[in-house]
Scaffold this motif. Structure first.
Motif, PDB file in Angstrom:
ATOM      1  N   TYR A   1       3.843   8.729   6.241  1.00  0.00           N
ATOM      2  CA  TYR A   1       2.528   8.292   5.790  1.00  0.00           C
ATOM      3  C   TYR A   1       1.385   9.202   6.228  1.00  0.00           C
ATOM      4  N   GLN A   2       1.676  10.261   6.962  1.00  0.00           N
ATOM      5  CA  GLN A   2       0.636  11.224   7.323  1.00  0.00           C
ATOM      6  C   GLN A   2       0.019  11.847   6.068  1.00  0.00           C
ATOM      7  N   SER A   3       0.874  12.236   5.133  1.00  0.00           N
ATOM      8  CA  SER A   3       0.369  12.878   3.910  1.00  0.00           C
ATOM      9  C   SER A   3      -0.441  11.896   3.067  1.00  0.00           C
ATOM     10  N   GLU A   4      -0.041  10.641   3.058  1.00  0.00           N
ATOM     11  CA  GLU A   4      -0.782   9.607   2.322  1.00  0.00           C
ATOM     12  C   GLU A   4      -2.172   9.417   2.945  1.00  0.00           C
ATOM     13  N   ALA A   5      -2.212   9.374   4.262  1.00  0.00           N
ATOM     14  CA  ALA A   5      -3.494   9.221   4.963  1.00  0.00           C
ATOM     15  C   ALA A   5      -4.403  10.409   4.689  1.00  0.00           C
ATOM     16  N   GLN A   6      -3.842  11.604   4.709  1.00  0.00           N
ATOM     17  CA  GLN A   6      -4.624  12.805   4.439  1.00  0.00           C
ATOM     18  C   GLN A   6      -5.145  12.794   3.005  1.00  0.00           C
ATOM     19  N   LEU A   7      -4.291  12.412   2.088  1.00  0.00           N
ATOM     20  CA  LEU A   7      -4.651  12.368   0.672  1.00  0.00           C
ATOM     21  C   LEU A   7      -5.834  11.432   0.423  1.00  0.00           C
ATOM     22  N   HIS A   8      -5.863  10.325   1.142  1.00  0.00           N
ATOM     23  CA  HIS A   8      -6.907   9.323   0.952  1.00  0.00           C
ATOM     24  C   HIS A   8      -8.008   9.387   2.004  1.00  0.00           C
ATOM     25  N   GLY A   9      -7.881  10.313   2.962  1.00  0.00           N
ATOM     26  CA  GLY A   9      -8.917  10.470   3.974  1.00  0.00           C
ATOM     27  C   GLY A   9      -9.055   9.275   4.888  1.00  0.00           C
ATOM     28  N   ASP A  10      -7.941   8.581   5.169  1.00  0.00           N
ATOM     29  CA  ASP A  10      -8.001   7.389   6.003  1.00  0.00           C
ATOM     30  C   ASP A  10      -6.739   7.303   6.852  1.00  0.00           C
ATOM     31  N   TYR A  11      -6.873   7.581   8.137  1.00  0.00           N
ATOM     32  CA  TYR A  11      -5.733   7.532   9.050  1.00  0.00           C
ATOM     33  C   TYR A  11      -5.581   6.159   9.710  1.00  0.00           C
ATOM     34  N   ARG A  12      -6.314   5.178   9.212  1.00  0.00           N
ATOM     35  CA  ARG A  12      -6.194   3.810   9.718  1.00  0.00           C
ATOM     36  C   ARG A  12      -5.378   2.931   8.790  1.00  0.00           C
ATOM     37  N   ILE A  13      -4.658   3.537   7.852  1.00  0.00           N
ATOM     38  CA  ILE A  13      -3.860   2.737   6.920  1.00  0.00           C
ATOM     39  C   ILE A  13      -2.777   1.979   7.689  1.00  0.00           C
ATOM     40  N   ALA A  14      -2.396   0.834   7.169  1.00  0.00           N
ATOM     41  CA  ALA A  14      -1.467  -0.065   7.858  1.00  0.00           C
ATOM     42  C   ALA A  14      -0.160   0.600   8.303  1.00  0.00           C
ATOM     43  N   PRO A  15       0.462   1.447   7.491  1.00  0.00           N
ATOM     44  CA  PRO A  15       1.715   2.058   7.961  1.00  0.00           C
ATOM     45  C   PRO A  15       1.554   2.934   9.203  1.00  0.00           C
ATOM     46  N   LEU A  16       0.345   3.414   9.465  1.00  0.00           N
ATOM     47  CA  LEU A  16       0.114   4.256  10.641  1.00  0.00           C
ATOM     48  C   LEU A  16      -0.350   3.461  11.859  1.00  0.00           C
ATOM     49  N   THR A  17      -0.707   2.207  11.646  1.00  0.00           N
ATOM     50  CA  THR A  17      -1.177   1.385  12.762  1.00  0.00           C
ATOM     51  C   THR A  17      -0.210   0.261  13.108  1.00  0.00           C
ATOM     52  N   GLN A  18       0.853   0.131  12.355  1.00  0.00           N
ATOM     53  CA  GLN A  18       1.825  -0.927  12.599  1.00  0.00           C
ATOM     54  C   GLN A  18       2.500  -0.744  13.955  1.00  0.00           C
ATOM     55  N   THR A  19       2.717  -1.842  14.649  1.00  0.00           N
ATOM     56  CA  THR A  19       3.386  -1.798  15.948  1.00  0.00           C
ATOM     57  C   THR A  19       4.885  -2.047  15.779  1.00  0.00           C
ATOM     58  N   LEU A  20       5.633  -1.703  16.784  1.00  0.00           N
ATOM     59  CA  LEU A  20       7.071  -1.945  16.778  1.00  0.00           C
ATOM     60  C   LEU A  20       7.349  -3.441  16.715  1.00  0.00           C
ATOM     61  N   GLU A  21       6.553  -4.220  17.393  1.00  0.00           N
ATOM     62  CA  GLU A  21       6.706  -5.677  17.363  1.00  0.00           C
ATOM     63  C   GLU A  21       6.511  -6.215  15.939  1.00  0.00           C
ATOM     64  N   ASP A  22       5.492  -5.711  15.220  1.00  0.00           N
ATOM     65  CA  ASP A  22       5.254  -6.127  13.836  1.00  0.00           C
ATOM     66  C   ASP A  22       6.441  -5.766  12.945  1.00  0.00           C
ATOM     67  N   LEU A  23       6.969  -4.577  13.132  1.00  0.00           N
ATOM     68  CA  LEU A  23       8.116  -4.151  12.337  1.00  0.00           C
ATOM     69  C   LEU A  23       9.330  -5.027  12.623  1.00  0.00           C
ATOM     70  N   ARG A  24       9.558  -5.346  13.880  1.00  0.00           N
ATOM     71  CA  ARG A  24      10.689  -6.222  14.222  1.00  0.00           C
ATOM     72  C   ARG A  24      10.537  -7.589  13.557  1.00  0.00           C
ATOM     73  N   SER A  25       9.310  -8.084  13.453  1.00  0.00           N
ATOM     74  CA  SER A  25       9.054  -9.348  12.753  1.00  0.00           C
ATOM     75  C   SER A  25       9.401  -9.226  11.276  1.00  0.00           C
ATOM     76  N   GLU A  26       9.053  -8.097  10.671  1.00  0.00           N
ATOM     77  CA  GLU A  26       9.392  -7.863   9.264  1.00  0.00           C
ATOM     78  C   GLU A  26      10.901  -7.797   9.066  1.00  0.00           C
ATOM     79  N   LEU A  27      11.590  -7.168  10.001  1.00  0.00           N
ATOM     80  CA  LEU A  27      13.050  -7.095   9.917  1.00  0.00           C
ATOM     81  C   LEU A  27      13.664  -8.491   9.925  1.00  0.00           C
ATOM     82  N   ALA A  28      13.084  -9.393  10.711  1.00  0.00           N
ATOM     83  CA  ALA A  28      13.608 -10.745  10.826  1.00  0.00           C
ATOM     84  C   ALA A  28      13.235 -11.622   9.632  1.00  0.00           C
ATOM     85  N   ALA A  29      12.082 -11.350   9.022  1.00  0.00           N
ATOM     86  CA  ALA A  29      11.555 -12.256   8.001  1.00  0.00           C
ATOM     87  C   ALA A  29      11.837 -11.854   6.560  1.00  0.00           C
TER      88      ALA A  29
END
Length: 168
Positions: A26-54
């Motif tokens: 997602y680095q290239s996506e952030a650069q393309l849109h000029g926003d490095y705060r996009i959700a895929p770059l700020t997601q935590t490991l805990e959030d991802l583990r929740s997604e894996l479970a849900a």
């Protein structure tokens, strides 16, 4: 390459590897849109583990290495939301994005009554837009809850079009 790519459900012990790859992709996506705060770059490991479970999380593996991933879930109305489809940059142009997208659609349809598929992508992400159009998705609007209305595109396709294509 010697080893073939497999696509299957992600394991919880792959969460860190998925998150690191997501960050890289997602680095290239952030650069393309000029926003490095996009959700895929700020997601935590805990959030991802929740997604894996849900929800449904698939990974593409080359041997033991995770080289791509996609996530999805179906709501009570039968809308399948597909998100975070990404492939390692060195593996682009090998059809892995298409394979991940097709496989997640197949598994969703087999698992629950799906009426339509929906995903969100950046308007400047021409490669993503091309891939989704190739798979029958059309733009149905912007996504103000995900970011600037002029920067995102909601894309959808009717689930019956996927079922018809699979039976042909």
């Amino acid at each position: 390459m010697g080893t073939s790519v497999t696509i299957s459900a992600a394991d919880d012990d792959e969460a860190e590897q998925i998150l690191k790859l997501q960050y890289l992709c997602y680095q290239s996506e952030a650069q393309l849109h000029g926003d490095y705060r996009i959700a895929p770059l700020t997601q935590t490991l805990e959030d991802l583990r929740s997604e894996l479970a849900a929800g449904m999380v698939l990974v593409a593996r080359l041997g033991e290495e995770v080289i791509g991933s996609v996530r999805a879930r179906v709501d009570a109305h039968g809308t399948a939301s597909i998100s975070r489809l990404f492939v390692h940059p060195r593996m682009h142009r090998h059809g892995l994005g298409s394979r991940l997208l097709t496989r997640v659609e197949e598994l969703l349809a087999a698992d629950a009554p799906v009426t339509r598929y929906r995903l969100i992508t950046g308007l400047r992400s021409e490669n993503n837009l091309r891939l989704y159009r190739k798979h029958g998705y059309t733009r149905v609007g912007g996504a103000p809850d995900v970011g600037d209305r002029d920067m995102t595109a909601i894309m959808e396709k009717d689930a019956s079009s996927t079922a018809l294509a699979a039976s042909a």
